[in-house]
Design an enzyme around this catalytic site. Structure first.
Site, mmCIF file in Angstrom:
data_model
loop_
_atom_site.group_PDB
_atom_site.id
_atom_site.type_symbol
_atom_site.label_atom_id
_atom_site.label_comp_id
_atom_site.label_asym_id
_atom_site.label_seq_id
_atom_site.Cartn_x
_atom_site.Cartn_y
_atom_site.Cartn_z
ATOM 1 C CG HIS A 201 -1.974 -1.049 1.129
ATOM 2 N ND1 HIS A 201 -1.916 -2.209 1.849
ATOM 3 C CD2 HIS A 201 -3.084 -1.136 0.361
ATOM 4 C CE1 HIS A 201 -2.950 -2.964 1.543
ATOM 5 N NE2 HIS A 201 -3.681 -2.350 0.645
ATOM 6 C CG HIS A 210 -4.944 -4.448 -4.247
ATOM 7 N ND1 HIS A 210 -4.000 -3.511 -3.934
ATOM 8 C CD2 HIS A 210 -5.411 -4.923 -3.060
ATOM 9 C CE1 HIS A 210 -3.908 -3.400 -2.611
ATOM 10 N NE2 HIS A 210 -4.747 -4.247 -2.050
ATOM 11 C CG PHE A 362 -4.534 -2.605 5.126
ATOM 12 C CD1 PHE A 362 -5.568 -2.511 4.204
ATOM 13 C CD2 PHE A 362 -3.622 -1.563 5.193
ATOM 14 C CE1 PHE A 362 -5.691 -1.398 3.385
ATOM 15 C CE2 PHE A 362 -3.734 -0.453 4.380
ATOM 16 C CZ PHE A 362 -4.773 -0.363 3.484
HETATM 17 CU CU1 C2O Z 1 -4.888 -3.944 0.007
HETATM 18 CU CU2 C2O Z 1 -8.119 -2.045 0.001
HETATM 19 O O1 C2O Z 1 -6.475 -2.838 0.399
#
Ligand code: C2O
Length: 610
Positions: A201, A210, A362
Site C-alpha cells: 500500500h 491488487h 488491512f
Molecule cells: Cu490492500 Cu483495500 O487494500
C-alpha cells in the site's frame, strides 16, 4: 437470456447537476510535449525557507545512478543499496514469511488470526504464463447480477469456504494473502535488504498488486465450480444505483442456508439502504441521499481527474528495493487509494470492534467477501482512468515499476511469480468489465462548482473549525493536533492554456509521519477563506483539495510510518478564481487520528504531463 433476479436497489432520482453547481468537464484534447523532468524546474522552490535541521533531501536512487553519486550520503540508504537499484521483489512466500514475529507481537483484541503466512506444500516458484482460453470473463455490477451470475458466485464462495483450512485456496488462506502482503510479513531479501519489509500500500504497487491478487482469486473460484467463464462482480460505487452495499451480501441466510457472502463484522449502521460516503471519516453526515450521491460523484471526479492528473499522482509514488515505510523516500499514496478506496474500507468495517474488522483493518479485510468486490471496482477505476485518454493518464514505464514482482498460488496450486509489466493489458488476462455503453459515467460531469465570483464559503459546510495556527515561516515538521494554515509560494502565476497543458500544478504534502495502528485522516483546503469560529466547506466545493487517509496497518515492526500525498491544483485554482495569486493558502484540517501526526514539508510543483 437469464432474467434479472435481484432487483435493483431503489432507483435514485436523477440529480440536478445544477443544484450542486457542477459543470461539464472541459475538453483536454491538446497535444503535449515536454522533455523536462520534475527536477529540471527551477521554479519549483518552495516558497519559504526550508529548515536546515530536518531530514536530508530526498534524493532518489535513480538520480544517484545517473551521476549524482557524490550526494549518496544524503539518503538513508547504504552505499550498497545505491549500487543495486532494484525493483521490489517478493521472495518465495513459503520460506520467508513472518508468522513467528506475529505471534511474538502481542496484539490483543483481534477477532481474526494473526498468522498470515501461506501454507508450504512443497512447490517451487515458477514463471507465470498467460491464459490461452478463448472466452473473456465479463465482470458484472454486483447490484445488477442475473440469477445465474449470483448463483455461481455464491456457489463458488461456498466451495472456497468448504475447502480444508490448510489448502492454499481456502477462504482463510485467500484472506491471509492480503494480511501478509500488507502488514510486512515478507522482506526484501531477494533484493539484498533482508531487514526491510515489503508493503504493497501507499505506493505505485497498489494497483498492480491488487489486480494480480484478484486475477488469481477469480480463477480459483471459477475452478472450484468448474466454470472457465466465471467472472467476479464489482461493487459499482461510482454509479448512484450502486452506492449501497450490494444486496446479495446482506442476508445472513438464503433459502434456509447460510449466505456465503455474509460477514458478521460490518458496521451495522451501514448495511441497509444507506448511501455510502466516499469521503467517510468515521462520522455519518446524515445528509439527504441525493446530496450524498452528488458528493460521491465529486469524490470520484477528484480521485480520477482532479488529483489523478499524472502517473505518480494516480498510482502512488516510486517505491523500490531499499525503501521502508519509515524511509525518507516516503512514496506518496495514489489518489484513488487515499480517497474513495480507503473510505469504503472504513465505512464497511465494524466500528464497535477495537480493530474495526473486517474491512476496517488491512490484516482482516480479506475475510469479508465484499472486500474483493470493492477491489474489483478499484481495479476498474484503473481501467476507466486510462480509458479517459487524458494527457498524463499513462501507466508507469520505469523499469523499477515494470519489474516489481509478487508470488501467488495460482488456480492450479502452483506458486507463480508475476510482474507489474504483465499487469497492464487486460486483454491478455482474458477478463473485462460489463459497462452500460449508453450510460455516461456521471462522475465525469462532476467537476466541482466554479465560483462565479470570489466567494467566502459555499453551502456544504461540514467541519467545525478548531483553533487555527497560521504558520507563516514554515516551521516544519508541524504537528496536526490543530488546524494548520500555511502560505505556500507557487512556481508560477496565471499560467497560459499551453503552459497548463505541459505541466500540472500539484500540491505536495510530504513526510507525513503517523501511527500506523490508527485510522488517520486530515483534509486539505486551498484558498479557503474561513476564519476561526467559522465552518469549512467540503466535498463539491472547489477549495476542497482532498485528504490524506489511512486504514490501520498493524505493522509488525514499525509503529510510525511515513507517506505523502499529491493534490492537483489546476482546476482548483481556476474554479476558485485564484490563478493569479502568488501564494496558495493551504489549510490542513485534522479529522481523526492526527494528534501525533506530523507533516514534514508542503510545496507546490509543476509536474510535466507526458
Ligand atoms: Cu490492500 Cu483495500 O487494500
Amino acid at each position: 437470456m437469464s432474467h434479472v433476479f435481484f432487483s435493483y436497489l431503489p432507483s435514485t432520482q436523477p440529480i440536478s447537476q445544477q443544484a450542486f453547481k457542477t459543470q461539464t468537464i472541459q475538453p483536454h484534447g491538446f497535444k503535449v510535449s515536454c522533455n523536462h523532468s520534475p527536477d529540471d524546474h527551477i521554479n519549483n522552490q518552495v516558497i519559504l525557507p526550508e529548515p536546515q535541521n530536518l531530514t536530508p533531501p530526498n534524493i532518489h536512487r535513480r538520480n544517484l545512478l545517473v551521476g549524482l553519486g557524490s550526494l549518496y550520503t544524503a539518503t538513508s540508504r547504504t552505499p550498497f543499496s545505491i549500487a543495486t537499484a532494484a525493483p521490489i521483489t517478493t521472495p518465495d512466500v513459503t520460506f520467508t514469511c513472518k508468522d513467528a514475529l506475529s505471534e511474538a507481537n502481542n496484539l490483543t483484541n483481534s477477532v481474526r488470526s494473526r498468522k498470515c503466512c501461506p501454507p508450504n506444500i512443497g512447490k517451487k516458484v515458477k514463471p507465470f504464463v498467460f491464459p490461452n482460453e478463448k472466452t473473456v470473463r465479463m465482470r458484472w455490477p454486483a447490484h445488477q447480477g442475473t440469477f445465474e451470475q449470483v448463483d455461481k458466485y455464491r456457489r463458488a464462495i461456498q466451495a472456497m469456504r468448504d475447502l480444508p483450512d490448510d489448502h492454499p485456496h481456502s477462504f482463510n488462506n485467500q484472506a491471509k494473502v492480503h494480511c501478509a502482503y500488507c502488514n510486512g510479513y515478507y522482506n526484501q531479501i531477494d533484493s539484498g535488504f533482508p531487514h526491510i519489509d515489503i508493503h504493497i500500500h501507499n505506493s505505485w504497487l497498489f494497483f498492480p498488486f491488487h489486480r494480480w491478487y484478484l486475477y488469481f482469486y477469480e480463477r480459483i473460484l471459477g475452478k472450484l465450480i468448474n466454470d472457465p467463464t466465471f467472472a467476479l462482480p464489482f461493487w459499482k460505487w461510482d454509479e448512484p444505483s450502486g452506492m449501497r452495499i450490494p444486496e446479495i451480501f446482506i442476508p445472513e441466510n438464503v433459502n434456509g442456508k447460510p449466505n456465503p457472502l455474509y460477514d458478521v463484522y460490518r458496521d451495522a449502521r451501514h448495511i441497509k439502504e444507506v448511501v455510502i460516503d466516499l469521503d467517510y471519516d468515521r462520522k455519518d453526515k446524515f445528509v439527504p441521499d441525493e446530496i450524498q450521491i452528488a458528493y460521491n460523484l465529486c469524490t470520484i471526479y477528484r480521485d480520477l481527474i482532479r488529483n489523478g492528473g499524472d502517473t505518480i499522482s494516480f498510482f502512488g509514488g516510486v517505491y523500490i528495493a531499499g525503501d521502508s515505510p519509515v524511509s525518507n523516500n516516503d512514496p506518496s499514496v495514489g489518489s484513488v487509494e487515499a480517497g474513495s478506496h480507503t473510505a469504503v474500507h472504513r465505512w464497511v468495517g465494524d466500528a464497535t470492534k477495537p480493530l474495526f474488522e473486517d474491512m476496517g483493518n488491512f490484516y482482516s479485510a480479506g475475510y469479508d467477501p465484499v472486500f474483493y468486490i470493492h477491489h474489483v471496482n478499484v481495479d476498474r477505476m484503473w481501467k476507466l482512468w486510462k480509458d479517459l485518454g487524458l494527457p498524463g493518464h499513462k501507466d508507469p514505464t520505469e523499469r523499477d515499476w515494470l519489474n516489481a514482482s509478487y508470488v501467488f498460488y495460482d488456480e492450479n496450486e502452483e506458486l507463480v511469480r508475476v510482474y507489474n509489466k504483465d499487469s497492464v493489458d487486460l486483454k491478455k488476462f482474458k477478463y473485462d468489465y460489463i459497462e452500460n455503453s449508453e450510460q455516461v459515467l456521471m462522475w465525469q460531469a462532476s467537476r466541482y462548482a466554479k465560483h462565479v465570483k470570489r466567494s467566502k464559503s459555499g453551502p456544504n459546510k461540514v467541519h467545525m473549525t478548531q483553533k487555527v495556527e497560521t504558520v507563516d515561516e514554515l516551521k516544519f515538521p508541524v504537528r496536526l493536533n490543530k488546524i494548520v494554515k500555511v502560505r505556500v509560494k507557487r512556481p508560477q502565476v496565471d499560467r497560459t492554456k499551453a503552459e497548463k497543458a505541459k505541466a500540472n500544478e500539484v500540491l505536495l504534502v510530504k513526510r507525513i509521519k503517523f501511527d500506523s495502528r490508527k485510522f488517520v485522516k486530515f483534509d486539505v483546503f486551498v484558498n479557503e477563506k474561513v476564519k476561526e469560529g467559522e465552518m469549512m466547506t467540503m466535498s463539491c466545493e472547489p477549495e476542497y483539495a482532498g485528504g490524506f487517509a489511512q486504514i490501520p496497518h498493524y505493522d509488525l515492526k514499525n509503529m510510525f510510518i511515513s507517506s505523502s500525498v499529491r493534490l492537483g491544483l489546476n482546476e482548483l485554482l481556476a474554479d476558485t478564481n485564484t490563478e493569479g495569486e502568488e501564494y496558495a493558502v493551504v489549510t490542513l484540517v485534522p479529522i481523526t487520528g492526527c494528534d501525533d501526526l506530523t507533516v514534514g514539508d508542503i510545496k507546490i510543483e509543476l509536474v510535466p504531463v507526458i
